[in-house]
Design a protein around this motif. Structure first.
Motif, PDB file in Angstrom:
ATOM      1  N   CYS A  16       0.840  -1.200   0.000  1.00 18.18           N
ATOM      2  CA  CYS A  16       0.000   0.000   0.000  1.00 18.18           C
ATOM      3  C   CYS A  16       0.873   1.247   0.000  1.00 18.18           C
ATOM      4  O   CYS A  16       1.781   1.386   0.839  1.00 18.18           O
ATOM      5  CB  CYS A  16      -0.912  -0.010   1.234  1.00 18.18           C
ATOM      6  SG  CYS A  16      -1.892   1.495   1.432  1.00 18.18           S
ATOM      7  N   TYR A  60      -8.371  -3.350  -1.623  1.00 17.97           N
ATOM      8  CA  TYR A  60      -8.250  -2.190  -0.742  1.00 17.97           C
ATOM      9  C   TYR A  60      -7.411  -2.578   0.475  1.00 17.97           C
ATOM     10  O   TYR A  60      -7.532  -3.689   0.997  1.00 17.97           O
ATOM     11  CB  TYR A  60      -9.624  -1.687  -0.293  1.00 17.97           C
ATOM     12  CG  TYR A  60     -10.451  -1.118  -1.412  1.00 17.97           C
ATOM     13  CD1 TYR A  60     -10.182   0.144  -1.920  1.00 17.97           C
ATOM     14  CD2 TYR A  60     -11.484  -1.848  -1.982  1.00 17.97           C
ATOM     15  CE1 TYR A  60     -10.931   0.667  -2.960  1.00 17.97           C
ATOM     16  CE2 TYR A  60     -12.234  -1.337  -3.031  1.00 17.97           C
ATOM     17  CZ  TYR A  60     -11.949  -0.072  -3.508  1.00 17.97           C
ATOM     18  OH  TYR A  60     -12.685   0.443  -4.549  1.00 17.97           O
ATOM     19  N   CYS A  61      -6.584  -1.634   0.917  1.00 14.73           N
ATOM     20  CA  CYS A  61      -5.750  -1.880   2.091  1.00 14.73           C
ATOM     21  C   CYS A  61      -6.626  -1.951   3.338  1.00 14.73           C
ATOM     22  O   CYS A  61      -7.407  -1.030   3.607  1.00 14.73           O
ATOM     23  CB  CYS A  61      -4.711  -0.769   2.228  1.00 14.73           C
ATOM     24  SG  CYS A  61      -3.715  -0.888   3.731  1.00 14.73           S
ATOM     25  N   LEU A 104      -5.359  -0.508  -3.630  1.00 13.70           N
ATOM     26  CA  LEU A 104      -4.051  -1.106  -3.858  1.00 13.70           C
ATOM     27  C   LEU A 104      -3.745  -1.139  -5.346  1.00 13.70           C
ATOM     28  O   LEU A 104      -4.651  -1.171  -6.180  1.00 13.70           O
ATOM     29  CB  LEU A 104      -4.015  -2.525  -3.287  1.00 13.70           C
ATOM     30  CG  LEU A 104      -4.216  -2.624  -1.775  1.00 13.70           C
ATOM     31  CD1 LEU A 104      -4.431  -4.072  -1.351  1.00 13.70           C
ATOM     32  CD2 LEU A 104      -3.033  -2.022  -1.025  1.00 13.70           C
TER      33      LEU A 104
END
Length: 609
Positions: free
Chosen positions: A580, A593-594, A601
């Motif tokens: 990330c 998604y982080c 990401l």
């Protein structure tokens, strides 16, 4: 296809109605006929756009790769459809790849023919514009994986109500204190978000505005365009309708809120039942990914190095070799232990962060503990009668555990410890940093006052016992501190009674102190001490493994809530963990998604260092 067949086919195409006969004849004479075998590509994503095809026979699959390299199926098209027109109209490289699913026959329109048809037929050109807009927005929504659980046919309906707009560099999209009435999704460019000293840059794949739509609160931040942006916007009424109909989307966005601003969960106005948003414990256990085994590399390399240097130091009297074996012996057990715990974590950190905690804790905690122990420890004859021979071991345990938690406490207060597994990993690193420097100091003392053999015995004993000592105790204490003080990011943690959290903190901290005390106690005989250390080690390791399993479940549950499985995606072009750009966290390759900061990401060809 001969000329008459092509001419007749073009005249029957619904989008070419109204074009004069002589123009159709001209196109029929100029147009090229292509045949594609199953599996062959008509277009490859990111190639230049110079033509388009009208499908006469067969079916094609339209695919694209999202930001993390996963292949998405955008559509399957058949005879009569036009493919490749998006690049011509938008004057951009191919946004997708198109592959033949079966034998395909297609008519190729180069740029000049396409422009000529567009000039001759407003119906043709306007139809293309509408079609391109819908296909383009649909492809962007498919890549924006907050919608990954919505069936593709229904996602096309959302594309029809989604607006596409362009904003220029320097513009302010959202001002602090304003009401937000739309969800903003970034499809191109970047924006800067600022609030109360905090700063973040959002790029393609990121979104904002969901917090205000979920809570009905005004914006507490400002959003400014860093570079020209293309935004997808979804009106609040449509947004709420989607949440009411698709529970996984609601769960995903609530999880994002719990990551970005957990304190606002209590302000959510969208109806939800926290129990409905939790995966069952059995489901978590069944789905938990296998832990990595990279720690074995540390075990083998450091172990072989320690053995080799030990043999060399035994037979060769050389100060340089002794110092080398001293350092290797001090680091072997602690580094391997930290590597093992780190490999249990699904959302990993960069190695240098753990190395800094490892070193800083040793450098800070050892001198502090030494000074405090000299101040508070007493000779047995003057120890408080109600504690007796336990007084000094208790003092040592309390002082050392508190000193080891200093660096961890700073991390905790800076909100860098979001998950239970974070507390375990940071606690293990802090404890083993202390253990490593302590072992090196003990070994050095023996080397100065005795022989190499004495130093090697001390190092080997401490190395073999290191997994049962400082790293385990401090990891347990760190979990207690995290449970008592941290702002948890999982939805169900917000509902925990504060007194229960305090109780968990005191209980786990007491266990850590108790294990440390019993380990340091002076037993009547060596055999009793051996049995006691075996029991203490078994209790500590068992508790730590249980906490690790629980931590992995919570970590994986949040990861899956934010990144629900998308059965429509194909394989990824990379098997490396994703780094990330926002917080430096490593996530599994299937993430979009982080889970630590919520940012989108992007694929990077790196693995954990």
């Amino acid at each position: 296809m001969d000329l008459d067949t092509v001419d007749k086919w073009l005249r029957q195409h619904p989008l070419l109605q109204g074009i004069p006969d002589h123009e159709i004849e001209m196109v029929a004479r100029t147009i090229e006929v292509y045949a594609f075998e199953p599996g062959s590509y008509l277009y490859v994503e990111n190639d230049p756009s110079s033509d388009c095809y009208i499908l006469v026979q067969g079916r094609v699959r339209v695919t694209s790769r999202n930001l993390v390299g996963q292949t998405l199926t955008l559509a399957e098209l058949g005879a009569g459809e036009i493919v490749g027109e998006m690049g011509l109209i938008r004057r951009e490289p191919r946004s997708a790849s198109i592959v033949a699913m079966e034998q395909v026959i297609a008519l190729r329109l180069d740029y000049s023919l396409f422009e000529r048809l567009a000039d001759q037929s407003p119906l043709f050109y306007q139809s293309m514009l509408v079609n391109v807009r819908l296909r383009y927005i649909h492809s962007l929504l498919r890549k924006a994986t907050i919608w990954s659980t919505i069936p593709d046919s229904e996602l096309r309906g959302i594309a029809e109500i989604t607006q596409l707009e362009t904003v220029k560099q320097g513009q302010t999209i959202v001002r602090q204190g304003e009401a937000i009435t739309s969800l903003y999704m970034i499809s191109r460019g970047s924006v800067e978000i600022r609030s109360k000293g905090k700063h973040a840059v959002l790029r393609e794949g990121d979104f904002f505005g969901e917090t205000e739509l979920l809570t009905d609160l005004p914006a507490f931040y400002q959003v400014k365009v860093l570079e020209d942006c293309e935004l997808l916007t979804l009106d609040q009424s449509f947004f709420q309708s989607i949440l009411a109909y698709y529970m996984p989307v609601k769960h995903q966005l609530l999880t994002m809120l719990s990551i970005r601003n957990p304190a606002l969960l209590k302000s959510v106005v969208v109806p939800y039942n926290p129990e409905e948003l939790q995966h069952s414990e059995q489901e978590k256990q069944d789905q938990l990914p296998q832990a990595k085994d990279k720690w074995i590399t540390y075990l083998l390399w450091l172990g072989c190095g320690f053995v080799g240097l030990s043999i060399l130091a035994f037979f060769v009297s050389n100060l340089g070799i002794r110092i080398a074996v001293l350092l290797m012996g001090g680091l072997f057990g602690p580094v391997t232990f930290v590597a093992y715990v780190r490999n249990q974590q699904i959302l990993g950190f960069r190695s240098f962060r753990l190395a800094m905690i490892f070193v800083l804790t040793g450098l800070v905690a050892i001198p502090a503990a030494f000074a405090l122990e000299r101040l508070w420890m007493v000779v047995p004859s003057v120890a408080p009668p109600f504690l007796g021979s336990f007084y000094n071991p208790i003092i040592v345990a309390i002082v050392e555990e508190c000193c080891k938690l200093l660096v961890f406490f700073i991390l905790l207060r800076s909100h860098q410890v979001r998950f239970l597994m974070d507390a375990i990993v940071f606690g293990a690193a802090a404890g083993m940093g202390f253990a490593a420097i302590e072992s090196i100091l003990y070994g050095w003392t023996n080397l100065q006052t005795d022989s190499s053999l004495s130093m090697l015995v001390v190092l080997w004993v401490r190395t073999l016992l290191s997994p049962f000592g400082h790293g385990t105790w401090t990891a347990i204490a760190a979990v207690g501190l995290w449970m008592g003080l941290a702002k948890h990011t999982t939805l169900h943690s917000q509902q925990r009674n504060p007194w229960a959290r305090i109780g968990m903190f005191l209980g786990l901290f007491a266990v850590s102190i108790g294990l440390h005390t019993l380990w340091n106690y002076s037993y009547a005989s060596g055999s009793v001490r051996l049995l006691a250390m075996g029991a203490i080690g078994a209790i500590g390791i068992s508790l730590l493994l249980g906490l690790i399993r629980r931590g992995r479940q919570l970590e994986f549950g949040t990861l899956r809530a934010l990144n629900p499985e998308d059965t429509r995606v194909g394989g990824s072009s990379s098997h490396a963990d994703l780094l990330c750009n926002g917080c430096g966290t490593y996530s599994p390759p299937s993430s979009r998604y982080c889970t630590r900061c919520g940012q989108a990401l992007r694929i990077r060809a790196v693995g954990k260092s």
